[in-house]
Every structure is written in structure tokens, then in C-alpha cells.
Design a protein around this motif. Structure first.
Motif, short mmCIF file in Angstrom:
data_model
loop_
_atom_site.label_atom_id
_atom_site.label_comp_id
_atom_site.label_asym_id
_atom_site.label_seq_id
_atom_site.Cartn_x
_atom_site.Cartn_y
_atom_site.Cartn_z
N GLU A 1 0.84 -1.20 0.00
CA GLU A 1 0.00 0.00 0.00
C GLU A 1 0.87 1.25 0.00
OE1 GLU A 1 -3.62 2.09 2.62
OE2 GLU A 1 -2.75 0.17 3.26
N ILE A 2 0.43 2.24 -0.76
CA ILE A 2 1.06 3.56 -0.76
C ILE A 2 -0.01 4.58 -0.43
CG2 ILE A 2 2.31 5.28 -2.12
CD1 ILE A 2 3.17 2.99 -4.00
N TYR A 3 0.14 5.22 0.71
CA TYR A 3 -0.77 6.32 1.07
C TYR A 3 0.05 7.60 1.05
CZ TYR A 3 -3.68 9.49 3.80
OH TYR A 3 -4.40 10.58 4.24
N CYS A 4 -0.17 8.42 0.02
CA CYS A 4 0.65 9.61 -0.15
C CYS A 4 -0.17 10.88 -0.35
CB CYS A 4 1.60 9.44 -1.34
SG CYS A 4 0.75 9.15 -2.92
N GLY A 5 -1.45 10.76 -0.69
CA GLY A 5 -2.23 11.90 -1.18
C GLY A 5 -2.91 12.76 -0.15
N GLY A 6 -2.88 12.37 1.13
CA GLY A 6 -3.48 13.20 2.16
C GLY A 6 -5.01 13.11 2.19
N CYS A 7 -5.60 13.91 3.08
CA CYS A 7 -7.05 13.89 3.28
C CYS A 7 -7.52 15.29 3.68
CB CYS A 7 -7.42 12.88 4.36
SG CYS A 7 -6.72 13.25 6.00
N LYS A 8 -8.81 15.43 3.90
CA LYS A 8 -9.38 16.69 4.36
C LYS A 8 -9.16 16.84 5.87
CE LYS A 8 -11.00 17.85 0.35
NZ LYS A 8 -10.36 18.97 -0.39
N CYS B 1 16.16 -1.06 2.08
CA CYS B 1 16.08 0.40 1.94
C CYS B 1 14.82 0.79 1.19
CB CYS B 1 17.30 0.93 1.18
SG CYS B 1 18.88 0.62 2.00
N ILE B 2 14.31 1.98 1.49
CA ILE B 2 13.14 2.51 0.78
C ILE B 2 13.48 3.87 0.20
CG2 ILE B 2 11.58 1.29 2.34
CD1 ILE B 2 10.85 4.05 3.52
N GLY B 3 12.75 4.27 -0.82
CA GLY B 3 12.97 5.59 -1.40
C GLY B 3 12.00 5.87 -2.53
N SER B 4 12.12 7.07 -3.09
CA SER B 4 11.37 7.44 -4.29
C SER B 4 12.34 8.07 -5.28
CB SER B 4 10.22 8.39 -3.97
OG SER B 4 10.71 9.64 -3.52
N LEU B 5 11.97 8.02 -6.55
CA LEU B 5 12.89 8.43 -7.60
C LEU B 5 12.75 9.90 -7.97
CD1 LEU B 5 12.93 5.45 -10.12
CD2 LEU B 5 14.03 5.69 -7.88
N HIS B 6 13.82 10.41 -8.54
CA HIS B 6 13.81 11.71 -9.20
C HIS B 6 13.39 11.48 -10.66
CE1 HIS B 6 15.05 15.93 -9.75
NE2 HIS B 6 15.35 15.53 -10.97
N PRO B 7 12.50 12.33 -11.22
CA PRO B 7 11.89 13.49 -10.59
C PRO B 7 10.79 13.11 -9.60
CG PRO B 7 11.07 13.27 -12.80
CD PRO B 7 12.13 12.24 -12.65
N TYR B 8 10.58 14.02 -8.69
CA TYR B 8 9.64 13.85 -7.58
C TYR B 8 8.23 13.56 -8.09
CZ TYR B 8 7.60 15.46 -3.07
OH TYR B 8 6.95 15.57 -1.89
N ASN B 9 7.79 14.28 -9.14
CA ASN B 9 6.47 14.10 -9.74
C ASN B 9 6.60 13.51 -11.14
OD1 ASN B 9 5.00 15.36 -7.56
ND2 ASN B 9 5.73 17.33 -8.32
N ALA B 10 5.60 12.71 -11.53
CA ALA B 10 5.63 12.05 -12.84
C ALA B 10 5.49 13.05 -13.99
CB ALA B 10 4.52 11.01 -12.93
N MET B 11 5.00 14.25 -13.73
CA MET B 11 4.78 15.24 -14.78
C MET B 11 6.01 16.09 -15.04
SD MET B 11 2.34 14.87 -12.34
CE MET B 11 2.14 16.41 -11.45
N ALA B 12 7.02 15.99 -14.19
CA ALA B 12 8.19 16.85 -14.30
C ALA B 12 9.15 16.36 -15.37
CB ALA B 12 8.92 16.90 -12.95
N THR B 13 10.00 17.26 -15.83
CA THR B 13 11.04 16.90 -16.80
C THR B 13 12.01 15.90 -16.17
OG1 THR B 13 10.89 19.06 -17.86
CG2 THR B 13 12.90 17.79 -18.25
N PHE C 1 7.25 11.88 0.21
CA PHE C 1 6.95 11.41 -1.14
C PHE C 1 6.07 12.45 -1.84
CE2 PHE C 1 7.27 6.47 -0.73
CZ PHE C 1 8.61 6.59 -0.41
N SER C 2 6.09 12.46 -3.15
CA SER C 2 5.13 13.27 -3.92
C SER C 2 3.72 12.93 -3.45
CB SER C 2 5.27 12.96 -5.41
OG SER C 2 4.17 13.44 -6.14
N ILE C 3 2.87 13.95 -3.32
CA ILE C 3 1.51 13.68 -2.87
C ILE C 3 0.62 13.15 -3.99
CG2 ILE C 3 1.65 15.40 -1.02
CD1 ILE C 3 -0.16 17.20 -2.74
#
Length: 408
Positions: A128-135, A165-177, A287-289
Motif C-alpha cells: 500500500e502507498i498512502y501519499c495523497g493526504g485527506c481533508k 532500503c526505501i525511497g522514491s525516484l527523481h523526478p519527484y512528480n511524474a509530470m516533471a522533466t 513522497f510526492s503527494i
């Protein structure tokens, strides 16, 4: 009367010349799109009929799926457009994946050869990945300080988190260059580097090798931000202050207490993940939201601390950035998941198809939604513990769930 006829003719002429709103006069034209699948050396006899091939029109999100014939060929008839291609074939623990990004389907037809890459199903996987937040209800606004991962032992043997080890890749967001991924001008296939550019820091589970066992079918929760009871103030959030949970917490490297408050009393000190090396400049780890590319990895042939001291282990981000990344060898990756943002049509792959041939979409942020791996019901029944789908294709393995699994 003549004037009325002239005006009518002019209106008809103007109307007949109106182009589609995108300015493409061939937008509704169907064209042939042929995909030819090839297997890696040593697996040529795998070519067969029935392998699913998926096309996605990137701008509209329209999906098309066909199966290969006996020669490993799939024939499509689709509108002119820009497409993403994804192929997955699984045989026991052997997985063959391939993909191509932003391939133009033109009026003259397109023929594309996809070279499948071989990989194997993982033992410890991302559940599971919970990254997007809530109200922030009952208050106004949004809340994003409660990110977490759940890891799962998908194997019949005991696995150990020690040294993982855990991590996320560059770029932070999938829409970025993305300065690390190039495009083959002939085939349209994305050309990935032989490493995964892990951003900001290398986080590692502690232990002596057998300190943190994970039984078959057992889960481990990793708090990426505050290991506190977020739900006490915001009921749509989650309680991350529970015995047995792990946390990314290091007040020396990440000093922003809004993101990293001191862990709650139920989190034991030995379950704080270690920062092997900090490569970025941020004062908070997150992580990116909307679209992280998440990886699990483990050093081979040396310790991670030894590796980060070797030449080429930590490299600068191309383009003059002051940050660096850890260039983790692809063969060290234990599991990986690509996340795309549902609010953008500009997403691009960061993970090669050997790690993740597809992606899972997070439709929007601050909804309390989470990305969850599907259960393989048949294998679970025969194994006697929960076995999750693992085809190294997140389009198949994951779905967007309406609420966090830890939400009460």
C-alpha cells in the motif's frame, strides 16, 4: 434574393472548413498500429499467442487491448494520436515486461518492436502507498502529514527487513522533466539508465540481519512522516502511533517538525529507519503527494554504507541542480511501483519495464484515497496465507482504494 443565396453559400463554405478543436484534421482517422513482441536471449521459445498488449491514448486516456498471435504480433486499428504501450507476460516466477512511451500513431501506420525484459516476482513487496493526504475535517483545508507505506512478505519463507532500503525516484512528480530518461528517436522506446536515481536520502532498516523477521503473509507499516495519532485531531486521517510500526525519522538531517514531529510513545527507538546518506537539500522527507515512483532495494556484495562511498554511487542531477541522487543499481531493486497523477496527461515513466511495465493512477489528492495491491485469491487459498499479485506491472497489480487500510 441573390444576396440571401450568397450569404447562405458563404456560411456553408465556412462550416465545411471548420477543423476539430485541436486543430488536427485527421483526429478521427483510424490507422494501423502493429506491435511485435520479442523475448530476451534464452527465452525465445516463449513467443506465443494470448499475451495481452495494452495501448493508451495519452491525451484522452482511451484504452485498447489486444492479444498477440502465434508469432507474438498484436494488430490494432486506432485513431491517430500519441500512445503509451504496455506488455506483461508471466510464467511462474518469471516475468517478461515491456513498454514504450509517447509513440506517435500516424496515418501511414505504425510498426513497433517491443523487446521484453526478464525479471522475477519479489519476496517483499509494496502492499500500500498512502501519499495523497485527506481533508482536515471538521476544520477547513487539506492535510498531508500522514504518509505511509505497507510492505508485505509475499513468499512462503520468512523474510527479514534488516538492511532493506526505501525511497522514491527523481523526478519527484511524474509530470516533471526527467533528465535521466531519454527517448529512442526511431523506436519511441524510453531509454532508462542502468540505475534508479533515488532522491533526497537512502533510508535503511536497522538490525543485525535477523532482528526484524516478516512471516509469510505478514505486513510492516512504515511511517514516512509523523508516527503520531493523526486521527485524534483529523478523523479522516490515521493513527500511526502503534507498536511495531517503523518510521523515517532523523532530526539531524530532517529538521522540519511539521513533517517530522517526535514519534509517539508506541514507536520503539530501534524502529527508526537510518539515514545512510542524505543527497538532497530539503529539510523534510516526503513522497510526492500525487505521483511518486517508489522503490525497495537492498545492497548486494557489500553494505549500503560501503556502497555510498564508492565512485558513482551518489551523482549530481543533470542540469545544474544543487541536489544529488543515489544511483542504485537496477539489480538491487526488490520491488517498485510507478504512480501517475490523475489530474495530468503529462505523466512519464521513471521506472523501466523490468521493474514496472505500467503504473497506478491516483485520481486526485486530499481524498483519503490510497493505492493498494490486489490479492491473488487462488494462490492465497493454496498457500494458506495472503499472496498478493506481483506481475511487475502496477496497472495490473494495483488499484485506487477509497480509504486508507489503516483508517478506523
Amino acid at each position: 434574393m441573390k444576396n440571401k443565396i450568397l450569404i447562405l453559400l458563404m456560411l456553408l463554405a465556412v462550416t465545411s472548413c471548420v477543423l476539430p478543436s485541436d486543430g488536427d484534421p485527421y483526429a478521427d482517422t483510424l490507422c494501423s498500429f502493429t506491435i511485435r513482441v520479442t523475448y530476451p536471449t534464452g527465452y525465445a521459445d516463449r513467443v506465443r499467442a494470448g499475451v495481452p498488449v495494452t495501448l493508451e491514448e495519452i491525451n484522452l486516456g482511451t484504452m485498447y487491448q489486444k492479444e498477440t498471435d502465434d508469432l507474438g504480433v498484436a494488430e490494432f486499428s486506432v485513431p491517430v494520436g500519441l500512445y503509451r504501450v504496455s506488455i506483461s507476460d508471466m510464467d511462474g516466477e518469471d516475468i517478461f515486461n515491456g513498454s514504450a512511451d509517447k509513440v506517435r500513431a500516424g496515418r501511414t501506420g505504425t510498426v513497433l518492436a517491443i523487446n521484453l525484459l526478464h525479471s522475477r516476482a519479489g519476496s517483499i513487496v509494496i502492499k500500500e502507498i498512502y501519499c495523497g493526504g485527506c481533508k482536515r475535517l471538521p476544520q477547513e483545508g487539506n492535510y498531508q502529514f500522514d504518509q505511509y507505506l505497507i510492505l508485505h512478505n509475499n513468499d512462503y519463507r520468512v523474510q527479514y527487513l534488516d538492511g532493506l532500503c526505501i525511497g522514491s525516484l527523481h523526478p519527484y512528480n511524474a509530470m516533471a522533466t526527467n533528465p535521466f530518461v531519454k527517448k529512442d528517436p526511431v523506436s519511441g522506446e524510453s531509454v532508462f539508465p542502468p540505475y534508479a536515481p533515488v532522491s533526497e536520502a537512502v533510508w535503511q532498516f536497522g538490525g543485525d540481519g535477523t532482528t526484524f523477521p516478516l512471516q509469510p503473509g505478514e505486513d510492516a507499516v512504515v511511517c514516512l512522516k509523523g508516527a503520531i495519532d493523526h486521527s485524534a485531531q483529523f478523523p479522516l486521517s490515521v493513527n500511526l502511533d502503534r507498536p511495531g510500526y517503523f518510521v523515517c525519522y532523523n532530526s539531524t538531517y530532517f529538521t522540519n517538525t511539521a513533517y517530522h514531529p517526535a514519534p509517539g510513545g508506541n514507536i520503539s527507538r530501534d524502529r527508526y529507519l537510518e539515514v545512510v546518506v542524505k543527497t538532497g537539500v530539503a529539510n523534510a522527507y516526503t513522497f510526492s503527494i500525487n505521483s511518486p515512483a517508489v522503490v525497495l532495494y537492498r545492497a548486494q556484495g557489500m553494505t549500503m554504507r560501503e556502497w555510498v562511498q564508492t565512485e558513482g554511487a551518489v551523482i549530481p542531477i543533470p542540469g545544474g541542480s544543487t541536489s544529488q541522487v543515489a544511483a542504485v543499481p537496477l539489480e538491487w531493486i526488490v520491488d517498485a511501483v510507478e504512480v501517475f497523477s490523475g489530474t495530468s496527461s503529462s505523466n512519464s515513466k521513471r521506472l523501466p519495464p523490468s521493474l514496472d511495465a505500467g503504473y497506478v493512477t491516483l485520481s486526485d489528492t486530499y481524498l483519503g484515497h490510497t493505492l493498494f495491491r490486489r490479492t491473488d485469491e487462488e494462490l492465497s487459498a493454496s498457500a494458506g496465507y495472503e499472496v498478493l499479485k506481483d506481475t511487475n506491472n502496477s496497472s495490473v497489480d494495483f488499484y485506487e482504494r477509497e480509504s486508507q487500510s489503516l483508517h478506523e
